[in-house]
Design a protein around this motif. Structure first.
Motif, PDB file in Angstrom:
ATOM      1  N   SER A  62      98.489  19.913  48.099  1.00 13.29           N
ATOM      2  CA  SER A  62      97.657  18.831  48.618  1.00 13.29           C
ATOM      3  C   SER A  62      96.356  19.410  49.138  1.00 13.29           C
ATOM      4  N   SER A  63      95.341  18.569  49.100  1.00 14.01           N
ATOM      5  CA  SER A  63      94.033  18.990  49.587  1.00 14.01           C
ATOM      6  C   SER A  63      93.288  17.775  50.120  1.00 14.01           C
ATOM      7  N   LEU A  64      92.289  18.047  50.920  1.00 17.83           N
ATOM      8  CA  LEU A  64      91.449  16.978  51.460  1.00 17.83           C
ATOM      9  C   LEU A  64      90.518  16.470  50.366  1.00 17.83           C
ATOM     10  N   ARG A 101      98.113  11.708  43.009  1.00 19.38           N
ATOM     11  CA  ARG A 101      98.187  10.534  43.869  1.00 19.38           C
ATOM     12  C   ARG A 101      97.224  10.752  45.022  1.00 19.38           C
ATOM     13  N   VAL A 102      96.697   9.689  45.554  1.00 26.71           N
ATOM     14  CA  VAL A 102      95.820   9.755  46.717  1.00 26.71           C
ATOM     15  C   VAL A 102      96.502   9.007  47.852  1.00 26.71           C
ATOM     16  N   ALA A 103      96.595   9.648  49.019  1.00 23.13           N
ATOM     17  CA  ALA A 103      97.226   9.017  50.176  1.00 23.13           C
ATOM     18  C   ALA A 103      96.848   9.784  51.429  1.00 23.13           C
ATOM     19  N   PRO A 104      96.817   9.109  52.577  1.00 22.14           N
ATOM     20  CA  PRO A 104      96.624   9.831  53.833  1.00 22.14           C
ATOM     21  C   PRO A 104      97.926  10.538  54.235  1.00 22.14           C
ATOM     22  N   ALA A 148      93.754   9.701  58.827  1.00 20.77           N
ATOM     23  CA  ALA A 148      93.542   8.575  57.911  1.00 20.77           C
ATOM     24  C   ALA A 148      92.787   8.997  56.656  1.00 20.77           C
ATOM     25  N   GLU A 149      92.263  10.210  56.670  1.00 22.02           N
ATOM     26  CA  GLU A 149      91.505  10.696  55.514  1.00 22.02           C
ATOM     27  C   GLU A 149      92.408  10.848  54.300  1.00 22.02           C
ATOM     28  N   ASP A 150      91.873  10.507  53.144  1.00 21.80           N
ATOM     29  CA  ASP A 150      92.633  10.633  51.911  1.00 21.80           C
ATOM     30  C   ASP A 150      92.877  12.093  51.559  1.00 21.80           C
ATOM     31  N   LEU A 151      94.086  12.323  51.071  1.00 20.47           N
ATOM     32  CA  LEU A 151      94.473  13.619  50.524  1.00 20.47           C
ATOM     33  C   LEU A 151      94.670  13.453  49.021  1.00 20.47           C
ATOM     34  N   ILE A 152      94.424  14.518  48.290  1.00 21.09           N
ATOM     35  CA  ILE A 152      94.761  14.568  46.876  1.00 21.09           C
ATOM     36  C   ILE A 152      96.138  15.234  46.799  1.00 21.09           C
ATOM     37  N   LEU A 153      97.117  14.506  46.316  1.00 20.56           N
ATOM     38  CA  LEU A 153      98.484  15.003  46.186  1.00 20.56           C
ATOM     39  C   LEU A 153      98.721  15.303  44.711  1.00 20.56           C
ATOM     40  N   GLU A 154      98.945  16.557  44.426  1.00 22.14           N
ATOM     41  CA  GLU A 154      98.978  17.034  43.041  1.00 22.14           C
ATOM     42  C   GLU A 154     100.303  17.720  42.743  1.00 22.14           C
TER      43      GLU A 154
END
Length: 171
Positions: A62-64, A101-104, A148-154
């Motif tokens: 995951s990353s910001l 996926r994108v999620a906080p 609340a910032e979106d994370l990139i979930l890979e």
């Protein structure tokens, strides 16, 4: 105290990519580009996380989302490849993105935490350690981490070298 990561060895990464591309021409004809990157924010963490990948325990990261924007980097795409380097910058594996996926932080589920393969693989430990990590990353950039910032979930597959490649990966 942590050690800064060495820059990736671009020549060695290019050689690893060439070997992979020669072995999988049908895949690399379509997905013909790759990134070269490292896990984490220190040489020690890069080595620890890459060892989890090599050992088969880690198949997600995951990353910001803001990091991509701030560094003018493209977002990951499904099917794309990256050459993962250790903390000294030595390429060790080619990874292929298989799910995004994108999620906080608070919307990350237990399955994803487990697939990241870190600590005890629980959602609780994932949230605790990633809060610490994302806070460090933001402080280093001179910003403040907001949950609340979106994370990139890979999720990814290891596709090269052959002796490390996931058996279910398709190139």
């Amino acid at each position: 105290m942590t050690t800064p990561m060495s820059s990736p060895d671009q020549d060695a990464a290019a050689a690893m990519w060439r070997d992979y591309a020669e072995a999988h021409p049908a895949v690399t004809r379509v997905f013909d580009d790759y990134e070269v990157d490292q896990f984490g924010d220190s040489a020690e963490l890069a080595d620890e996380l890459l060892d989890l990948v090599i050992g088969g325990r880690k198949r997600a990261t995951s990353s910001l989302a803001s990091e991509y924007r701030d560094e003018a980097e493209p977002f990951p795409v499904i099917g794309a490849h990256w050459v993962a380097c250790d903390g000294r910058g030595t390429p060790r594996a080619v990874l292929r993105t298989i799910e995004l996926r994108v999620a906080p932080l608070l919307q990350v589920d237990a399955d994803f935490a487990h697939d990241e393969g870190e600590d005890d693989r629980s959602l609780e430990s994932w949230r605790r350690e990633h809060r610490r990590f994302f806070t460090r990353v933001c402080e280093a950039r001179g910003t403040h981490y907001d949950e609340a910032e979106d994370l990139i979930l890979e999720r990814f597959a290891v596709v090269w070298p052959p002796e490390l490649a996931d058996r279910t990966s398709s190139g």
